[in-house]
Design a protein around this motif. Structure first.
Motif, PDB file in Angstrom:
ATOM      1  N   ARG A  61     -46.339  33.132  99.554  1.00 30.07           N
ATOM      2  CA  ARG A  61     -45.685  33.167 100.868  1.00 30.07           C
ATOM      3  C   ARG A  61     -44.582  32.130 100.975  1.00 30.07           C
ATOM      4  N   VAL A  62     -44.813  30.932 100.449  1.00 34.24           N
ATOM      5  CA  VAL A  62     -43.803  29.883 100.496  1.00 34.24           C
ATOM      6  C   VAL A  62     -42.722  30.110  99.444  1.00 34.24           C
ATOM      7  N   LEU A  63     -43.086  30.735  98.354  1.00 30.61           N
ATOM      8  CA  LEU A  63     -42.169  30.878  97.228  1.00 30.61           C
ATOM      9  C   LEU A  63     -40.916  31.662  97.599  1.00 30.61           C
ATOM     10  N   ALA A  64     -41.059  32.704  98.408  1.00 30.35           N
ATOM     11  CA  ALA A  64     -39.879  33.488  98.783  1.00 30.35           C
ATOM     12  C   ALA A  64     -38.851  32.617  99.485  1.00 30.35           C
ATOM     13  N   SER A  65     -39.314  31.730 100.354  1.00 26.62           N
ATOM     14  CA  SER A  65     -38.404  30.810 101.037  1.00 26.62           C
ATOM     15  C   SER A  65     -37.773  29.832 100.051  1.00 26.62           C
ATOM     16  N   THR A  66     -38.562  29.337  99.100  1.00 29.39           N
ATOM     17  CA  THR A  66     -38.024  28.423  98.081  1.00 29.39           C
ATOM     18  C   THR A  66     -36.907  29.090  97.285  1.00 29.39           C
ATOM     19  N   ASP A  75     -28.271  36.256  90.970  1.00 28.12           N
ATOM     20  CA  ASP A  75     -28.332  37.422  90.069  1.00 28.12           C
ATOM     21  C   ASP A  75     -29.646  37.479  89.304  1.00 28.12           C
ATOM     22  N   ALA A  76     -30.304  36.334  89.099  1.00 24.15           N
ATOM     23  CA  ALA A  76     -31.607  36.322  88.426  1.00 24.15           C
ATOM     24  C   ALA A  76     -32.749  36.439  89.412  1.00 24.15           C
ATOM     25  N   VAL A  77     -32.574  35.868  90.600  1.00 25.55           N
ATOM     26  CA  VAL A  77     -33.674  35.808  91.560  1.00 25.55           C
ATOM     27  C   VAL A  77     -33.875  37.134  92.281  1.00 25.55           C
ATOM     28  N   VAL A  78     -32.798  37.774  92.724  1.00 24.52           N
ATOM     29  CA  VAL A  78     -32.935  39.010  93.512  1.00 24.52           C
ATOM     30  C   VAL A  78     -33.648  40.114  92.733  1.00 24.52           C
ATOM     31  N   PRO A  79     -33.288  40.391  91.475  1.00 23.73           N
ATOM     32  CA  PRO A  79     -34.054  41.413  90.748  1.00 23.73           C
ATOM     33  C   PRO A  79     -35.527  41.051  90.587  1.00 23.73           C
ATOM     34  N   ALA A  80     -35.822  39.762  90.420  1.00 28.47           N
ATOM     35  CA  ALA A  80     -37.226  39.349  90.294  1.00 28.47           C
ATOM     36  C   ALA A  80     -37.983  39.579  91.601  1.00 28.47           C
ATOM     37  N   LEU A  81     -37.338  39.306  92.720  1.00 26.26           N
ATOM     38  CA  LEU A  81     -37.966  39.552  94.016  1.00 26.26           C
ATOM     39  C   LEU A  81     -38.229  41.045  94.217  1.00 26.26           C
ATOM     40  N   ARG A  82     -37.264  41.858  93.895  1.00 31.10           N
ATOM     41  CA  ARG A  82     -37.423  43.302  94.082  1.00 31.10           C
ATOM     42  C   ARG A  82     -38.487  43.867  93.146  1.00 31.10           C
ATOM     43  N   ALA A  83     -38.600  43.298  91.950  1.00 35.33           N
ATOM     44  CA  ALA A  83     -39.636  43.759  91.020  1.00 35.33           C
ATOM     45  C   ALA A  83     -41.018  43.423  91.550  1.00 35.33           C
ATOM     46  N   GLY A  91     -48.552  41.327 103.516  1.00 33.64           N
ATOM     47  CA  GLY A  91     -47.468  41.656 104.436  1.00 33.64           C
ATOM     48  C   GLY A  91     -46.470  40.533 104.621  1.00 33.64           C
ATOM     49  N   ALA A  92     -46.933  39.284 104.721  1.00 29.02           N
ATOM     50  CA  ALA A  92     -46.029  38.166 104.926  1.00 29.02           C
ATOM     51  C   ALA A  92     -45.140  37.936 103.700  1.00 29.02           C
ATOM     52  N   VAL A  93     -45.692  38.098 102.508  1.00 30.22           N
ATOM     53  CA  VAL A  93     -44.886  37.940 101.295  1.00 30.22           C
ATOM     54  C   VAL A  93     -43.819  39.027 101.232  1.00 30.22           C
ATOM     55  N   ARG A  94     -44.179  40.241 101.609  1.00 29.44           N
ATOM     56  CA  ARG A  94     -43.207  41.335 101.592  1.00 29.44           C
ATOM     57  C   ARG A  94     -42.052  41.069 102.561  1.00 29.44           C
ATOM     58  N   LEU A  95     -42.372  40.563 103.736  1.00 27.95           N
ATOM     59  CA  LEU A  95     -41.307  40.196 104.671  1.00 27.95           C
ATOM     60  C   LEU A  95     -40.433  39.089 104.093  1.00 27.95           C
ATOM     61  N   GLY A  96     -41.062  38.115 103.438  1.00 25.12           N
ATOM     62  CA  GLY A  96     -40.302  37.031 102.838  1.00 25.12           C
ATOM     63  C   GLY A  96     -39.368  37.505 101.738  1.00 25.12           C
ATOM     64  N   ILE A  97     -39.805  38.465 100.946  1.00 27.63           N
ATOM     65  CA  ILE A  97     -38.949  39.018  99.888  1.00 27.63           C
ATOM     66  C   ILE A  97     -37.708  39.657 100.503  1.00 27.63           C
ATOM     67  N   ILE A  98     -37.891  40.360 101.610  1.00 22.28           N
ATOM     68  CA  ILE A  98     -36.751  41.016 102.268  1.00 22.28           C
ATOM     69  C   ILE A  98     -35.776  39.973 102.807  1.00 22.28           C
ATOM     70  N   ILE A  99     -36.295  38.999 103.546  1.00 22.84           N
ATOM     71  CA  ILE A  99     -35.421  37.985 104.143  1.00 22.84           C
ATOM     72  C   ILE A  99     -34.705  37.185 103.061  1.00 22.84           C
ATOM     73  N   MET A 133     -37.572  45.744 110.908  1.00 21.67           N
ATOM     74  CA  MET A 133     -36.858  44.642 111.554  1.00 21.67           C
ATOM     75  C   MET A 133     -36.376  43.620 110.533  1.00 21.67           C
ATOM     76  N   ALA A 134     -37.219  43.284 109.564  1.00 17.70           N
ATOM     77  CA  ALA A 134     -36.812  42.333 108.529  1.00 17.70           C
ATOM     78  C   ALA A 134     -35.604  42.849 107.757  1.00 17.70           C
ATOM     79  N   ALA A 135     -35.589  44.146 107.462  1.00 22.16           N
ATOM     80  CA  ALA A 135     -34.456  44.734 106.747  1.00 22.16           C
ATOM     81  C   ALA A 135     -33.185  44.675 107.586  1.00 22.16           C
ATOM     82  N   GLU A 136     -33.309  44.930 108.882  1.00 16.52           N
ATOM     83  CA  GLU A 136     -32.138  44.847 109.763  1.00 16.52           C
ATOM     84  C   GLU A 136     -31.575  43.429 109.769  1.00 16.52           C
ATOM     85  N   MET A 137     -32.447  42.437 109.878  1.00 11.69           N
ATOM     86  CA  MET A 137     -31.987  41.056 109.918  1.00 11.69           C
ATOM     87  C   MET A 137     -31.418  40.619 108.574  1.00 11.69           C
ATOM     88  N   ALA A 138     -32.029  41.088 107.476  1.00 13.94           N
ATOM     89  CA  ALA A 138     -31.528  40.729 106.147  1.00 13.94           C
ATOM     90  C   ALA A 138     -30.148  41.328 105.903  1.00 13.94           C
TER      91      ALA A 138
END
Length: 281
Positions: A61-66, A75-83, A91-99, A133-138
């Motif tokens: 949960r904290v890692l997405a914010s980090t 370019d390295a982080v976004v593909p890893a998040l999507r994977a 649910g909270a981690v999924r929201l964090g990945i989007i944001i 909502m998270a997708a809209e804000m992202a």
């Protein structure tokens, strides 16, 4: 790396500190960054990314914010998040990945950015209102000219928002402050209001959604109340005006100590608007 050692009980706090350091390194001038920081961060990033599969949900949960602070390595982080999205069940981690993806979009190159934006746009049609909502804000963060769909935001805040208390961007209100500042709804509204910046109409609409009404309905409600209120019967006598100097003070006098002062509102975790300490050697 201590944050990767399961025996360390404060790993989420360490990850939060790493994110603050990375964010500060992106903010201050190069002269304010220690000469050894770039190499240290480059060596640590693969181990930080490996924590996306950590079994401890508090770490994820904290890692997405980090990782959202690693804009130079987007370019390295976004593909890893999507994977990780495909296998993540919290649910909270999924929201964090989007944001985090939205915050990192500005650092992505043409090889990564288009797919990331398409992925975020597809999530606006997700079955989960909070994910929409998270997708809209992202997307609004990634594409500055795009404003979030207010209808999607209102529908989300009228639903179950409890998942947001486990995200670093929103968090939960301490129990001893809820009497003064409200609970998680106030935290979520504050975060949304900060992201919406100067869109006063959108902020007002969202605030009204929490109390189950809309601003445009207010005149009609006042009119209905006015129709129910009985008309005052004229007394037939005209009361002489009281001179200003002789007018009694009819304000209630305080007979005892006043109400306690409201304590200061705590800032949202991991995303305080205050300036962070510079990274120095």
């Amino acid at each position: 790396m201590l944050a990767g050692d399961p025996a360390v009980p404060v790993r989420p706090g360490l990850l939060e500190l790493i994110g603050l350091l990375a964010d500060e390194a992106n903010t201050v001038s190069p002269s304010g960054v220690d000469d050894g920081w770039p190499d240290a961060w480059a060596a640590a990033l693969p181990r930080v990314l490996s924590l996306l599969d950590d079994p401890d949900v508090a770490v994820r949960r904290v890692l997405a914010s980090t990782l959202s602070s690693a804009r130079a390595d987007a370019d390295a982080v976004v593909p890893a998040l999507r994977a990780r999205w495909d296998t993540e069940d919290d649910g909270a981690v999924r929201l964090g990945i989007i944001i985090a993806t939205g915050e990192l979009a500005g650092g992505c190159t043409a090889g990564v950015l288009p797919e990331a934006l398409v992925w975020l746009r597809d999530l606006r049609r997700h079955d989960d209102a909070q994910i929409r909502m998270a997708a809209e804000m992202a997307l609004a963060t990634a594409v500055r000219a795009q404003r979030p769909d207010l209808g999607v935001l209102v529908a989300a805040v009228r639903g179950d928002i409890s998942v947001w208390r486990d995200t670093p961007w929103v968090g939960d209100m301490p129990a001893d402050l809820r009497e003064f500042y409200g609970g998680r709804a106030a935290r979520l509204l504050g975060w949304l209001g900060h992201r919406l910046e100067d869109d006063t109409a959108a902020c007002t609409e969202l605030a009204a959604a929490f109390i189950g009404t809309r601003p445009r309905d207010a005149p009609a409600r006042r009119a209905r109340r006015g129709r129910r209120r009985p008309a005052r019967r004229p007394s037939g006598r005209r009361r002489a005006p009281v001179p200003a100097r002789g007018r009694p003070d009819r304000r209630p006098r305080r007979l005892g100590p006043g109400p306690p002062e409201r304590p200061p509102l705590p800032s949202a975790p991991s995303r305080s608007p205050c300036r962070k300490p510079a990274v120095r050697g």
